[in-house]
Scaffold this motif. Structure first.
Motif, PDB file in Angstrom:
ATOM      1  N   THR A 100       0.884  -1.130   0.006  1.00  9.05           N
ATOM      2  CA  THR A 100       0.094  -0.026  -0.181  1.00  9.05           C
ATOM      3  C   THR A 100       0.861   1.267   0.003  1.00  9.05           C
ATOM      4  OG1 THR A 100      -0.062  -0.182   2.352  1.00  9.05           O
ATOM      5  CG2 THR A 100      -1.930  -1.197   1.025  1.00  9.05           C
ATOM      6  N   THR A 162      -6.633   3.639   0.687  1.00  9.44           N
ATOM      7  CA  THR A 162      -6.210   2.483   1.336  1.00  9.44           C
ATOM      8  C   THR A 162      -5.238   2.331   2.166  1.00  9.44           C
ATOM      9  OG1 THR A 162      -6.715   1.440  -0.984  1.00  9.44           O
ATOM     10  CG2 THR A 162      -5.326   0.006   0.700  1.00  9.44           C
ATOM     11  N   THR A 166      -5.362   1.152   6.136  1.00 10.47           N
ATOM     12  CA  THR A 166      -4.339   0.190   6.697  1.00 10.47           C
ATOM     13  C   THR A 166      -3.482   0.712   7.957  1.00 10.47           C
ATOM     14  OG1 THR A 166      -3.936  -0.410   4.477  1.00 10.47           O
ATOM     15  CG2 THR A 166      -2.388  -1.219   6.070  1.00 10.47           C
TER      16      THR A 166
END
Length: 170
Positions: A100, A162, A166
């Motif tokens: 990510t 994202t 996370t």
């Protein structure tokens, strides 16, 4: 007189039918229909059009267009690699790499540099006489460079969301 030769044949018991495929890569069929997958495909197609349109001309006479070629091919290769990684599920098999964060960095850098490239490409159009082959190709490549910049900006936004999600989970 010849003697008959006895040949002993040992038969092994029949082996069960196992799947002997050694491939560990999975193909994610639904990735290409997600927003991230669609944006990656658009980046690949538009980025390819940029370097094909510039590469089909006498770009090497202008150093600015050499920069456009270099950057468009570099990010095209990186984007194709990233697309294959996500399509085959390699990012799930190698958890040691912070995918990510890597995706966020690549997309943000690509957005910034592609914006510069699009502006350079658009300014280079004035170096050619209107209506000629080089002029038309450079104008089209400038359009697709700006379109590619928008795609990378969208991917940067998705990657940021994202990444943020996370980071909050950890």
């Amino acid at each position: 007189m010849e003697r008959p030769v006895a040949v002993s044949v040992r038969r092994s018991p029949s082996l069960p039918d196992y799947n002997t495929s050694t491939s560990t890569l999975a193909f994610d069929q639904h990735f290409t229909t997600t927003l991230k997958g669609i944006l990656l495909q658009a980046e690949i197609i538009c980025g390819m059009l940029v370097w094909i349109l510039v590469g089909g001309t006498d770009y090497f006479h202008l150093p600015a267009l050499c920069w456009v070629m270099f950057l468009s091919i570099l990010f095209w290769i990186l984007t194709v690699s990233l697309f294959i990684i996500y399509l085959t599920g390699v990012h799930n098999r190698i958890p040691q790499v912070p995918w990510t964060t890597l995706s966020l960095c690549i997309n943000c850098i690509a957005t910034a540099l592609y914006l510069v490239t699009a502006v350079v490409d658009a300014l280079s159009v004035n170096q050619e006489v209107r209506g000629r082959h080089n002029y038309n190709c450079w104008a089209a490549s400038a359009f697709f460079a700006f379109l590619t910049t928008l795609c990378y900006a969208g991917s940067s936004y998705l990657s940021y969301r994202t990444w943020k999600t996370t980071e909050e989970e950890q």
